[in-house]
Design a protein around this motif. Structure first.
Motif, short mmCIF file in Angstrom:
data_model
loop_
_atom_site.label_atom_id
_atom_site.label_comp_id
_atom_site.label_asym_id
_atom_site.label_seq_id
_atom_site.Cartn_x
_atom_site.Cartn_y
_atom_site.Cartn_z
N SER A 26 16.17 -30.76 17.19
CA SER A 26 16.07 -32.11 16.58
C SER A 26 16.36 -33.59 16.96
O SER A 26 15.75 -34.09 16.66
CB SER A 26 17.35 -31.34 15.54
OG SER A 26 17.15 -30.67 15.16
N ALA A 27 17.00 -33.04 18.46
CA ALA A 27 17.36 -34.41 19.17
C ALA A 27 15.59 -34.37 20.12
O ALA A 27 14.61 -35.78 19.44
CB ALA A 27 18.03 -33.97 20.36
N LEU A 28 15.15 -33.20 20.14
CA LEU A 28 13.76 -34.02 20.85
C LEU A 28 13.02 -34.70 19.71
O LEU A 28 11.87 -35.90 19.61
CB LEU A 28 13.11 -32.92 21.00
CG LEU A 28 11.63 -33.25 21.53
CD1 LEU A 28 11.68 -33.95 22.48
CD2 LEU A 28 10.82 -31.61 21.71
N LEU A 29 13.00 -34.05 18.65
CA LEU A 29 11.93 -34.73 16.78
C LEU A 29 12.89 -35.92 16.24
O LEU A 29 11.76 -36.52 16.41
CB LEU A 29 12.04 -33.38 16.49
CG LEU A 29 11.14 -33.11 16.25
CD1 LEU A 29 11.77 -30.95 14.86
CD2 LEU A 29 9.58 -32.35 16.74
N ARG A 79 11.38 -38.96 18.72
CA ARG A 79 9.29 -38.81 18.88
C ARG A 79 9.41 -39.54 17.32
O ARG A 79 8.60 -39.28 16.73
CB ARG A 79 9.20 -37.80 19.20
CG ARG A 79 9.32 -37.64 20.24
CD ARG A 79 8.46 -36.49 20.30
NE ARG A 79 8.65 -35.71 21.93
CZ ARG A 79 7.84 -34.75 22.52
NH1 ARG A 79 7.16 -34.07 21.41
NH2 ARG A 79 7.61 -34.46 23.20
N SER A 80 10.47 -39.88 16.73
CA SER A 80 10.67 -39.98 15.08
C SER A 80 9.25 -38.95 14.73
O SER A 80 8.72 -39.80 13.86
CB SER A 80 10.20 -41.41 15.06
OG SER A 80 10.91 -42.38 15.64
N ASP A 81 9.34 -38.13 14.80
CA ASP A 81 8.40 -36.91 14.15
C ASP A 81 8.64 -36.29 12.77
O ASP A 81 10.46 -36.53 12.52
CB ASP A 81 8.85 -35.73 14.76
CG ASP A 81 7.77 -34.87 15.01
OD1 ASP A 81 7.45 -33.52 13.36
OD2 ASP A 81 6.70 -34.31 15.29
N HIS A 82 7.63 -36.05 11.96
CA HIS A 82 8.44 -35.80 10.66
C HIS A 82 9.27 -34.47 10.19
O HIS A 82 9.68 -34.39 9.27
CB HIS A 82 6.76 -35.77 10.27
CG HIS A 82 6.09 -35.40 9.62
ND1 HIS A 82 5.16 -35.09 11.26
CD2 HIS A 82 5.68 -34.41 9.39
CE1 HIS A 82 4.17 -34.16 11.43
NE2 HIS A 82 4.83 -32.61 10.03
#
Length: 134
Positions: free
Chosen positions: A55-58, A61-64
């Protein structure tokens, strides 16, 4: 049509499980020695860690895919009550960890999961306002 069918199936499944709770409550023994208890809890906590890191990584990265990862992590963290009721002589430590760490992190994950919806609705409002002023 499909939405209604899925809704009905989920409703039926939820209602069908209610009597199952009574069966479990009346048939399961209170104390129960479990095999691989350590492996189960270490594995479960490893899943929580993986969820938090993913979750932190996504999010960074502003990942959808951040909202689904965050909601899955929140669900894992909400299982803290299970940890508390099975803690035995460590119940105070388990309760303290649940209240100060797991439940607040679950709430944060839920906020992360819902935030894009709020941002999206805010953007839609801005677009609608600009359209009206044009």
């Amino acid at each position: 049509m499909r939405k209604k069918l899925v809704g009905r199936l989920l409703l039926a499944a939820g209602l069908a499980l209610v009597p199952w709770l009574a069966v479990l409550w009346t048939t399961l023994p209170d104390p129960y020695p479990a095999q691989h208890w350590r492996v189960a809890w270490v594995g479960f906590d490893a899943l929580e860690i993986a969820g938090l890191l993913t979750s932190a990584l996504l999010v960074r990265r502003s990942d959808h895919r951040a909202p689904p990862a965050s909601i899955a992590t929140a669900v894992l963290l909400l299982v803290a009550w299970f940890d508390v009721v099975t803690a035995g002589h460590c119940v105070v430590i388990s309760l303290a960890l649940a209240c100060t760490l797991e439940l607040p992190l679950a709430a944060l994950c839920a906020v992360v999961a819902l935030r894009p919806l709020v941002v999206a609705s805010g953007q839609a409002t801005t677009v609608q306002r600009e359209a009206v002023h044009v």
